[in-house]
Write an enzyme that holds these catalytic residues in place. Structure first.
Site, PDB file in Angstrom:
ATOM      1  CG  ASP A 126      -1.875   1.180   1.187  1.00  0.00           C
ATOM      2  OD1 ASP A 126      -2.651   1.285   0.217  1.00  0.00           O
ATOM      3  OD2 ASP A 126      -1.838   2.009   2.115  1.00  0.00           O
ATOM      4  CG  HIS A 127       4.128   1.750  -1.867  1.00  0.00           C
ATOM      5  ND1 HIS A 127       4.847   1.946  -0.714  1.00  0.00           N
ATOM      6  CD2 HIS A 127       4.577   0.586  -2.396  1.00  0.00           C
ATOM      7  CE1 HIS A 127       5.696   0.945  -0.547  1.00  0.00           C
ATOM      8  NE2 HIS A 127       5.542   0.100  -1.549  1.00  0.00           N
ATOM      9  CB  THR A 155       2.361   2.558   7.156  1.00  0.00           C
ATOM     10  OG1 THR A 155       3.460   1.953   6.476  1.00  0.00           O
ATOM     11  CG2 THR A 155       2.868   3.261   8.399  1.00  0.00           C
ATOM     12  CD  GLU A 189       9.108   1.807   2.066  1.00  0.00           C
ATOM     13  OE1 GLU A 189      10.128   1.212   1.678  1.00  0.00           O
ATOM     14  OE2 GLU A 189       8.033   1.802   1.456  1.00  0.00           O
ATOM     15  CG  ASN A 212       4.500   5.163   0.948  1.00  0.00           C
ATOM     16  OD1 ASN A 212       4.336   5.326  -0.256  1.00  0.00           O
ATOM     17  ND2 ASN A 212       5.025   4.063   1.455  1.00  0.00           N
ATOM     18  CB  SER A 252      14.284  -5.466   7.328  1.00  0.00           C
ATOM     19  OG  SER A 252      14.240  -4.081   7.616  1.00  0.00           O
ATOM     20  N   GLY A 253      14.507  -5.756  10.870  1.00  0.00           N
ATOM     21  CA  GLY A 253      15.406  -5.571  12.000  1.00  0.00           C
ATOM     22  C   GLY A 253      14.879  -6.313  13.212  1.00  0.00           C
ATOM     23  CB  THR A 263      12.117  -8.825   1.293  1.00  0.00           C
ATOM     24  OG1 THR A 263      13.163  -8.074   1.927  1.00  0.00           O
ATOM     25  CG2 THR A 263      10.823  -8.040   1.388  1.00  0.00           C
ATOM     26  CE  LYS A 297      16.612  -6.734   2.770  1.00  0.00           C
ATOM     27  NZ  LYS A 297      15.883  -5.973   3.814  1.00  0.00           N
TER      28      LYS A 297
END
Length: 355
Positions: free
Chosen positions: A38-39, A75, A108, A111, A174-175, A192, A195
């Site tokens: 959703d951006h 978000t 992010e 957005n 991602s953390g 994702t 990595k």
């Protein structure tokens, strides 16, 4: 959990009507789920798209029969009030029972900042995400909710149209901090591929397990979802070229931090060489190679793989991947299940060990 194989609808690359068509094609090709980001703005200005996820999920649900649908991610902390998100997904969950997932993340700046929203630091974004999750879960399960948080407050709020079973909430991370949050409070975890292996094995999965243990759970109680970046085509050169559409994914965090303009993001991405654009993707014309390179994620414990393809012909990808790769992955799952029962080690067809 049983293996589930999904499709990532590229909202940044295609318009809403095309994406519904692709979602229908994914169901027809044997995929189990369809997820969308959703951006407000895409990664590219030229040819970019950013359809709103909430109405699109309703359109896809009305056009399909069985696939699970969800956001990866939305978000619920800045552009949206958490209560509005809880209401929207409760409505979708009532329309399409058992078929919705609410995937959430901390956001992010691309957005949020263009709307005049002051971009919080990481600590505040995490705190907002946690508070939003708690509020949404309460609104999805209780009546007359009064919530007094640091960022969100409600007074005697009831969501009147809810499914019998609340829509599950997954946390994308991602953390380690947000991953621990997923383990402790969420129904699933989203990350994702592409990595360093150590990120998953030494950071994310241990943090997820730690969070789950604090809630008296194990990783088996969670849906571990990973977006797999794959470029597959019988024409190997075409599979490589297709990744140029998503070169922005190869930008390092320090290269894109603070970029809120799709034109500037596009400029940075287009400056990357093709080899670097392809670095986040499994690029191959060989279906056995795809399975071999996907297998390490299965071995780590991911049981819900959502495939994101970068090419312009998504229906071609869905036909090819549905026919060539998905059956191999499901056969591998059966081999692994059998091996667990017998103590043997399954061998991939076409691998050196098989030969």
């Amino acid at each position: 959990m049983p293996l589930r194989l999904g499709y990532k609808a590229s909202a940044e690359q295609f318009g809403p009507a095309d994406l519904v068509r692709f979602g229908v094609a994914a169901e027809d090709a044997g995929f189990d789920s369809v997820f969308i980001s959703d951006h407000l703005q895409p990664w590219r200005h030229d040819g970019g798209h950013a359809p709103a996820a909430l109405p699109w999920l309703g359109a896809l649900g009305a056009s399909t029969d069985r696939i699970v649908m969800g956001t990866s991610v939305l978000t619920p902390t800045l552009r949206y009030h958490p209560a509005v998100v809880a209401q929207a997904f409760s409505t979708l969950g009532q329309l399409f029972p058992g078929r919705l997932v609410l995937g959430i993340g901390s956001g992010e700046s691309l957005n949020e900042v263009p709307l005049g929203i002051e971009w919080p630091d990481g600590k505040e974004r995490f705190a907002r995400l946690k508070e939003a999750l708690l509020l949404m879960r309460q609104l999805m399960t209780e009546d007359r909710v009064t919530f007094e948080g640091n960022f969100y407050r409600t007074k005697l709020v009831t969501i009147y149209d809810r499914p019998e079973r609340p829509v599950p909430i997954y946390v994308g991370a991602s953390g380690p901090s947000a991953t621990r949050l997923a383990g402790r409070l969420a129904d699933g975890f989203i990350t994702t591929s592409g990595k360093a292996e150590s990120l998953y094995s030494e950071t994310l999965l241990p943090a997820l397990s730690e969070g789950a243990e604090k809630a008296g759970r194990t990783l088996d109680d969670l849906d571990l979802l990973i977006e797999m970046k794959v470029s597959f085509d019988p024409d190997a050169e075409r599979a490589l070229r297709d990744t140029a559409n998503w070169a922005a994914l190869a930008l390092k965090p320090e290269e894109k931090t603070g970029i809120e303009d799709p034109i500037e993001m596009q400029r940075l991405a287009d400056a990357l060489p093709l080899e670097r654009a392809a670095s986040r993707w499994i690029v191959s014309s060989d279906p056995d190679e795809h399975v071999a390179r996907i297998r390490p994620y299965l071995d780590l414990g991911f049981r819900h793989l959502v495939f994101h393809a970068p090419g312009v012909d998504q229906e071609r990808f869905l036909r090819l991947y549905g026919a060539e790769v998905l059956p191999r992955l499901r056969a591998l799952e059966l081999e692994q299940d059998s091996a667990r029962r017998t103590g043997a080690d399954p061998v991939l067809e076409g691998s050196p060990a098989a030969r």
